[in-house]
Write a protein that holds these residues in place. Structure first.
Motif, PDB file in Angstrom:
ATOM      1  N   MET A   1       7.990   4.699 -13.046  1.00 38.88           N
ATOM      2  CA  MET A   1       8.880   4.110 -12.031  1.00 38.88           C
ATOM      3  C   MET A   1       9.005   2.613 -12.280  1.00 38.88           C
ATOM      4  N   HIS A   2      10.119   2.034 -11.828  1.00 34.46           N
ATOM      5  CA  HIS A   2      10.343   0.587 -11.912  1.00 34.46           C
ATOM      6  C   HIS A   2      10.744   0.083 -10.528  1.00 34.46           C
ATOM      7  N   ILE A   3      10.385  -1.163 -10.245  1.00 34.22           N
ATOM      8  CA  ILE A   3      10.680  -1.764  -8.952  1.00 34.22           C
ATOM      9  C   ILE A   3      11.007  -3.236  -9.161  1.00 34.22           C
ATOM     10  N   ASP A   4      11.932  -3.749  -8.343  1.00 30.39           N
ATOM     11  CA  ASP A   4      12.234  -5.174  -8.379  1.00 30.39           C
ATOM     12  C   ASP A   4      11.382  -5.870  -7.329  1.00 30.39           C
ATOM     13  N   ASP A   5      10.528  -6.751  -7.768  1.00 26.32           N
ATOM     14  CA  ASP A   5       9.637  -7.467  -6.852  1.00 26.32           C
ATOM     15  C   ASP A   5       9.474  -8.880  -7.411  1.00 26.32           C
ATOM     16  N   GLU A   6      10.045  -9.854  -6.697  1.00 25.23           N
ATOM     17  CA  GLU A   6       9.987 -11.246  -7.160  1.00 25.23           C
ATOM     18  C   GLU A   6       8.588 -11.834  -7.047  1.00 25.23           C
ATOM     19  N   SER A   7       7.752 -11.251  -6.206  1.00 23.52           N
ATOM     20  CA  SER A   7       6.383 -11.762  -6.061  1.00 23.52           C
ATOM     21  C   SER A   7       5.500 -11.409  -7.259  1.00 23.52           C
ATOM     22  N   LEU A   8       5.945 -10.467  -8.056  1.00 28.34           N
ATOM     23  CA  LEU A   8       5.187 -10.052  -9.245  1.00 28.34           C
ATOM     24  C   LEU A   8       5.902 -10.541 -10.499  1.00 28.34           C
ATOM     25  N   GLY A   9       5.139 -10.773 -11.516  1.00 30.48           N
ATOM     26  CA  GLY A   9       5.720 -11.189 -12.786  1.00 30.48           C
ATOM     27  C   GLY A   9       6.399 -10.035 -13.500  1.00 30.48           C
ATOM     28  N   GLU A  10       7.102 -10.360 -14.565  1.00 25.41           N
ATOM     29  CA  GLU A  10       7.809  -9.338 -15.317  1.00 25.41           C
ATOM     30  C   GLU A  10       6.819  -8.439 -16.036  1.00 25.41           C
ATOM     31  N   ASN A  11       7.104  -7.130 -16.039  1.00 26.69           N
ATOM     32  CA  ASN A  11       6.247  -6.116 -16.672  1.00 26.69           C
ATOM     33  C   ASN A  11       4.829  -6.120 -16.093  1.00 26.69           C
ATOM     34  N   THR A  12       4.731  -6.374 -14.789  1.00 31.93           N
ATOM     35  CA  THR A  12       3.437  -6.305 -14.109  1.00 31.93           C
ATOM     36  C   THR A  12       3.370  -4.996 -13.321  1.00 31.93           C
ATOM     37  N   ILE A  13       2.216  -4.365 -13.367  1.00 37.21           N
ATOM     38  CA  ILE A  13       2.049  -3.078 -12.689  1.00 37.21           C
ATOM     39  C   ILE A  13       1.935  -3.314 -11.191  1.00 37.21           C
ATOM     40  N   ALA A  14       2.860  -2.697 -10.411  1.00 38.06           N
ATOM     41  CA  ALA A  14       2.875  -2.863  -8.952  1.00 38.06           C
ATOM     42  C   ALA A  14       2.078  -1.781  -8.242  1.00 38.06           C
ATOM     43  N   MET A  15       2.050  -0.566  -8.809  1.00 35.30           N
ATOM     44  CA  MET A  15       1.369   0.541  -8.120  1.00 35.30           C
ATOM     45  C   MET A  15       0.823   1.518  -9.155  1.00 35.30           C
ATOM     46  N   GLU A  16      -0.308   2.125  -8.804  1.00 34.79           N
ATOM     47  CA  GLU A  16      -0.912   3.154  -9.666  1.00 34.79           C
ATOM     48  C   GLU A  16      -0.707   4.506  -8.982  1.00 34.79           C
ATOM     49  N   LEU A  17       0.019   5.388  -9.655  1.00 32.47           N
ATOM     50  CA  LEU A  17       0.304   6.706  -9.104  1.00 32.47           C
ATOM     51  C   LEU A  17      -0.765   7.734  -9.482  1.00 32.47           C
ATOM     52  N   GLN A  18      -1.318   7.582 -10.653  1.00 36.39           N
ATOM     53  CA  GLN A  18      -2.432   8.448 -11.080  1.00 36.39           C
ATOM     54  C   GLN A  18      -3.356   7.638 -11.975  1.00 36.39           C
ATOM     55  N   LYS A  19      -4.633   7.677 -11.687  1.00 37.11           N
ATOM     56  CA  LYS A  19      -5.604   6.855 -12.419  1.00 37.11           C
ATOM     57  C   LYS A  19      -5.804   7.411 -13.832  1.00 37.11           C
ATOM     58  N   GLY A  20      -5.880   6.486 -14.758  1.00 36.80           N
ATOM     59  CA  GLY A  20      -6.155   6.856 -16.150  1.00 36.80           C
ATOM     60  C   GLY A  20      -7.601   6.568 -16.524  1.00 36.80           C
ATOM     61  N   TYR A  21      -8.065   7.199 -17.601  1.00 32.36           N
ATOM     62  CA  TYR A  21      -9.469   7.063 -18.005  1.00 32.36           C
ATOM     63  C   TYR A  21      -9.568   6.956 -19.536  1.00 32.36           C
ATOM     64  N   THR A  22     -10.646   6.276 -19.951  1.00 34.93           N
ATOM     65  CA  THR A  22     -10.984   6.187 -21.375  1.00 34.93           C
ATOM     66  C   THR A  22     -12.353   6.815 -21.602  1.00 34.93           C
ATOM     67  N   TYR A  23     -12.527   7.355 -22.789  1.00 30.27           N
ATOM     68  CA  TYR A  23     -13.833   7.911 -23.185  1.00 30.27           C
ATOM     69  C   TYR A  23     -14.247   7.243 -24.491  1.00 30.27           C
ATOM     70  N   ARG A  24     -15.294   6.417 -24.387  1.00 35.98           N
ATOM     71  CA  ARG A  24     -15.788   5.663 -25.549  1.00 35.98           C
ATOM     72  C   ARG A  24     -14.651   4.879 -26.212  1.00 35.98           C
ATOM     73  N   ASP A  25     -13.954   4.135 -25.394  1.00 38.14           N
ATOM     74  CA  ASP A  25     -12.891   3.219 -25.831  1.00 38.14           C
ATOM     75  C   ASP A  25     -11.660   3.934 -26.382  1.00 38.14           C
ATOM     76  N   THR A  26     -11.540   5.226 -26.181  1.00 41.02           N
ATOM     77  CA  THR A  26     -10.314   5.950 -26.542  1.00 41.02           C
ATOM     78  C   THR A  26      -9.718   6.542 -25.267  1.00 41.02           C
ATOM     79  N   VAL A  27      -8.408   6.558 -25.193  1.00 44.10           N
ATOM     80  CA  VAL A  27      -7.732   6.998 -23.975  1.00 44.10           C
ATOM     81  C   VAL A  27      -7.798   8.519 -23.852  1.00 44.10           C
ATOM     82  N   VAL A  28      -8.322   8.973 -22.713  1.00 40.35           N
ATOM     83  CA  VAL A  28      -8.329  10.406 -22.411  1.00 40.35           C
ATOM     84  C   VAL A  28      -7.072  10.774 -21.626  1.00 40.35           C
ATOM     85  N   ARG A  29      -6.713   9.902 -20.692  1.00 44.96           N
ATOM     86  CA  ARG A  29      -5.501  10.101 -19.903  1.00 44.96           C
ATOM     87  C   ARG A  29      -4.904   8.748 -19.553  1.00 44.96           C
TER      88      ARG A  29
END
Length: 222
Positions: free
Chosen positions: A186-214
């Motif tokens: 998703m993308h959102i226009d928000d002047e309070s945030l910088g460009e390409n800044t994450i505004a919301m997390e919809l599903q948490k991601g995880y790493t396993y030993r420095d490699t991305v699992v999700r």
């Protein structure tokens, strides 16, 4: 001339002849000795010349037996030493092959363990998501209830176990968008945030030993 004088003269002539014969014999003896000495000297010279000629021949004949290629001395190996060298070389080759096999199997086992661990973690993550959704749905006035506290403790224990195994959540909200860790849905226009800044997390991601699992599913501000 009287007979007495004749006799004396004959005796003198006879003695003179004897003296002459003795001198001739001495000369012959001296001549023979000289010739013999000359013969011996020639024989010695000839022997020396023959010795000087034969010695290099012997050395030349013996040289190919003692020397090999490039003028190096060729030594004949003992069969026992040759057998020992052969067995030592074979043992070293077998040890090197076994060491390579051991390293290869350890690498394969590690890779199989990594694949198995990632597969289990991927199956556990939906359970973690449901825990978080359930705890987030508990009203504020019910968070102190024994049931809610028990669920909170189980959730913390589960996260601690995953962390000890090398599983860590990916930071998202407020972080710059990184396609290696984040999946923008998703993308959102928000002047309070910088460009390409994450505004919301919809599903948490995880790493396993420095490699991305999700990857994290996020909303990015333009």
């Amino acid at each position: 001339m009287s007979s007495e004088e004749t006799r004396i003269e004959e005796e003198l002539v006879e003695e003179a002849m004897k003296a002459e014969d003795a001198g001739s014999v001495e000369k012959e003896i001296e001549k023979g000795d000289k010739e013999a000495a000359e013969t011996d000297a020639c024989a010695e010279d000839a022997a020396e010349e023959k010795t000087g000629e034969e010695e290099p021949a012997e050395e030349t004949q013996a040289e190919p037996e003692k020397k090999g290629f490039f003028g190096k001395k060729k030594e004949k190996k003992d069969p026992k030493d040759a057998k020992i060298e052969e067995l030592t070389d074979r043992l070293q080759r077998n040890m090197a092959e076994f060491d390579n096999y051991r390293k290869r199997t350890e690498k394969e086992k590690s890779a199989m363990f990594e694949i198995g661990a990632r597969d289990i973690i991927e199956k556990i993550l939906p359970v973690v998501d449901n825990f978080e959704r359930g705890l987030a749905a508990v009203p504020e006035e019910d968070k102190g209830a024994p049931f809610a506290e028990g669920m909170e403790k189980i959730y913390r224990q589960l996260m601690k176990t995953l962390e000890d195994a090398g599983v860590k959540p990916i930071e998202a909200v407020g972080q710059p968008f990184d396609p290696n860790f984040h999946n923008a849905v998703m993308h959102i226009d928000d002047e309070s945030l910088g460009e390409n800044t994450i505004a919301m997390e919809l599903q948490k991601g995880y790493t396993y030993r420095d490699t991305v699992v999700r990857h994290s599913m996020v909303q990015v501000a333009n």
